[in-house]
Structures are given as structure tokens and as C-alpha cells.
Design an enzyme around this catalytic site. Sequence first.
Site, PDB file in Angstrom:
ATOM      1  N   ASP A 256       0.882   3.957   7.246  1.00  0.00           N
ATOM      2  CA  ASP A 256       1.112   2.829   8.332  1.00  0.00           C
ATOM      3  C   ASP A 256       1.392   3.429   9.518  1.00  0.00           C
ATOM      4  O   ASP A 256       2.132   4.462   9.631  1.00  0.00           O
ATOM      5  CB  ASP A 256       1.842   1.859   8.043  1.00  0.00           C
ATOM      6  CG  ASP A 256       1.537   0.898   6.554  1.00  0.00           C
ATOM      7  OD1 ASP A 256       0.269   0.781   6.749  1.00  0.00           O
ATOM      8  OD2 ASP A 256       2.343   0.171   6.189  1.00  0.00           O
ATOM      9  N   TYR A 394       0.681  -0.874  -2.275  1.00  0.00           N
ATOM     10  CA  TYR A 394       1.344  -0.978  -0.979  1.00  0.00           C
ATOM     11  C   TYR A 394       2.801  -1.504  -1.340  1.00  0.00           C
ATOM     12  O   TYR A 394       3.083  -2.306  -1.817  1.00  0.00           O
ATOM     13  CB  TYR A 394       0.731  -2.331  -0.505  1.00  0.00           C
ATOM     14  CG  TYR A 394      -0.869  -2.196  -0.077  1.00  0.00           C
ATOM     15  CD1 TYR A 394      -1.291  -1.617   1.356  1.00  0.00           C
ATOM     16  CD2 TYR A 394      -1.883  -2.638  -0.832  1.00  0.00           C
ATOM     17  CE1 TYR A 394      -2.588  -1.728   1.787  1.00  0.00           C
ATOM     18  CE2 TYR A 394      -3.272  -2.532  -0.355  1.00  0.00           C
ATOM     19  CZ  TYR A 394      -3.474  -2.025   0.824  1.00  0.00           C
ATOM     20  OH  TYR A 394      -4.643  -2.049   1.423  1.00  0.00           O
TER      21      TYR A 394
END
Length: 430
Positions: A256, A394
Site C-alpha cells: 500500500d 489483505y
Amino acid sequence: MTILETATKIINEGPICDHCMGRQFAKLSTGLTNVERGQAIKLSLAMEGDASFKDTGDDSLLEELSKSSVYARKSLKIEGEDDKCWVCMGIFDKLDLWADRAIESIGDIEYSTFLMGTKVSGLVGENEEILWSECGITQAEQFKTEMNREVGKLIAARTEKEVEFERPDVVVTMDIAEESTSIRVKSVYIQGRYRKLLRGIPQTRWPCRGCGGRGCEQCNNTGKQYPESVDELIAEEVIKATEGTDTKFHGAGREDIDALMLGTGRPFVVEALNPVIRSIDVWELEKKINEFANGKVEVEGLNIVEKGVIENLKSAKADKVYNLKVTFKEPVSTDKLADAINSLIGVQIHQRTPQRVSHRRADLIRKRYVHNMQLIEKTDEYAIIEVYCDGGLYVKELTSGDEGRTVPSLTEKLGIQATVAELNVVKVDI
Ligand SMILES: [Zn+2]
Ligand SMILES: [Zn+2]
């Protein structure tokens, strides 16, 4: 039909050079050039023609052949030169010129291997097909095959570079109709690992959402959503070192924007497009990139690889180790947290595409394992947790539960809302 019968038919179609005659029989007898085949066949025909001329006074074969053979002309006692070949229209007389053009178009570009290609003009292609069908030719090779080989031989002799079919550094295309050449240069692929030491930097360039890259007020006319990226911090020195036109960045997955990439770093390949220089000093390059990236990004282990490595990078299912700083909506005891963490180890997580990425990824349920999970540190404000899991899990949602879209989750096990405040990738295990 015998070879000489076929050759006689060919001669009756019009004047033809040794290359084009020999090429019609290219698949017969190896170890010869087409010129050698063509000369041998024409000489045999000249002898046939001379024999029937002397036996019967029929000079028709010698007459036709005289446009293409000095021996036929000698038998008929006529002077002169060969007529222009109707098949190739004299292109094989200009092989040196094509080699000059090719070498000139490569210019200063560094290469050790090359490959020739030919774009055949309509007329030459048509001539060849007419000849094949009129004369029942079955053992020919194509015009462009001979053209590529013969010009390739000339260039190899002059430059001491090698012809290579699989992965040539440079491909030169000869456009017969345009009488020009163009080149395509193989990219240089540099593999390495990067660490990202500053949050807020995306892995690759992102065009501005406002203008799509054209430049607007929102992006200060840069066309970019973020002023820099891992990609660009690495690209600058790669372009300088290779004198390429641009780069393409290929990462083994991505973290990210707000996550750090630590530990041994993430594998990547940077592709330098249209490089002028291929012999790169990777140690020097590594030093330059790290100087330029100035503590935001660090690279190491650079080496030159082939294109296939990118495919491996992209398809490799790498395990990941993350370091999470987690906060809780209500106070949590260390024991309770440790129990919740332990209950997730070795468990298959069912994860519906997170809400935060659902606009970019298909909405489906992915199944990934948590291999290990460990409480590293616990204070009143936060906990540091290390997660070792399958690539593609995730972990922000593993923690938060994503409102029930990820099951099980730390939040679910605790019965208290947990949130990732900071995230670092510490290992990408390829
Ligand atoms: Zn010809
Ligand atoms: Zn913009």
C-alpha cells in the site's frame, strides 16, 4: 519434372539472377548458397541448350538463357550483360547497400547480437508467387529468408556481431518498397530488490485523477497524482545509465502507499526501453540510484536478467511477512489479545474483496492462510503484531474484519474493533 525441366520453365518466364534461380531449389542439397545453386543450374541449362543447338540447330533455350547466362551468350557468340532479374528486380545486386543502411540505422547503439527482417514490397511478393505457381516450384525458400540471411552475413562480417534468432539485441527491418530500414532495440532488464523507507510513496507512477495525466490545477500541471513513486525514484538513474527513452517497472506484488517495505526488500525488474548502452555497471548503478532516492527508497542486488524473469516475478505466489501497528476501540488485555492472535494461526481466511479496493478489483471471495502470527509488543495505546501469511491476503482487513467481509478476523476473535494504524512489509519470500 526434373530439375532442369523446372529450370527451363523458370528461364522462359524472363531474365533471372543467380540468387533467384538458386532460391527456387533452396531446399535441395545443403551446404550451398543460392548463388552457387543458381550458377550450377544455369551452367547445366547452358550445356543442354548448347547440345540441342549443336544436334538439331534449335537455339531456343540458349536464346532465352542468354538474358541470364554468360555461357549461353558465349555459345551464341553474343556480347552483353545479364538483364535485370524480373523476380527481385535487381535487389540482390544491392546487398551491400542494404547492409550499409542497416549498420547506419543501428548507429551508436550498443549490441552484440542482431536479427534481420524484411518487409517485402507487393511486387516482389507477387513475382515470387507467380513464379511458383507457373513453374510448379515446391523446393523454394522465400525471398525474405534469403534477403535476411545474406544481408545478415554481410553485417556480421563487417561488425563482428552475431546473428541471433531467439533474443537479439537489435532487430533491423528492411522495407523493400520504401528502400529504408528501421530498428527495434531489445530492452535491458535489471532485477533487484527495493526497500521503501518513507510512507506515502506509491510503487508506480499514477496519473492525476483530475486530468488523467494531461496536467491540471489539481496536480500543479505535473499530470501526476503523487509527486514521486518507487518506480520514478529508480527510473531516473536507469535512464541515465542506459541512455534509454523511458522505463517500465515490474514489481513482485505491491505494498500500500502508506506501508513501508522493509527487511530484505521486494523483488522487482526495471525495464529500460530503447537502451543505447547495454553493458551496465550494476554496482555503480545501485550506488547512483540510492544516492538519488536519498533515503526514501533503497535498492540492492541489481543484476541484468532476461525478459522471462518478469513473468516469474508476476506469477510467483510469494509469502509475506507484515509488521502491523494495531489500535483498539476499547482497552484489551495482553492475554486476551495473545489468545485471539493464536486462534488465527494456521487458519484459512475467507476474504471478500475489501471495500477500499473494490473499485479496482473484482468482487470475489479469496482464501488465504495465516501461517504464523505473533504479538511483538503491547502498550496501553497499541500493539505491534507480526503476520506471516500467503501473498494476496489483505492484512488490514484481517485485522479490522472489514465489517464482516473478512472471516475470521482479529476484530471478530476479540469482540473489539481493531484497526491497523501503520503497516510495514518486512519480507517478500520468493
Ligand atoms: Zn533476382
Ligand atoms: Zn491533473
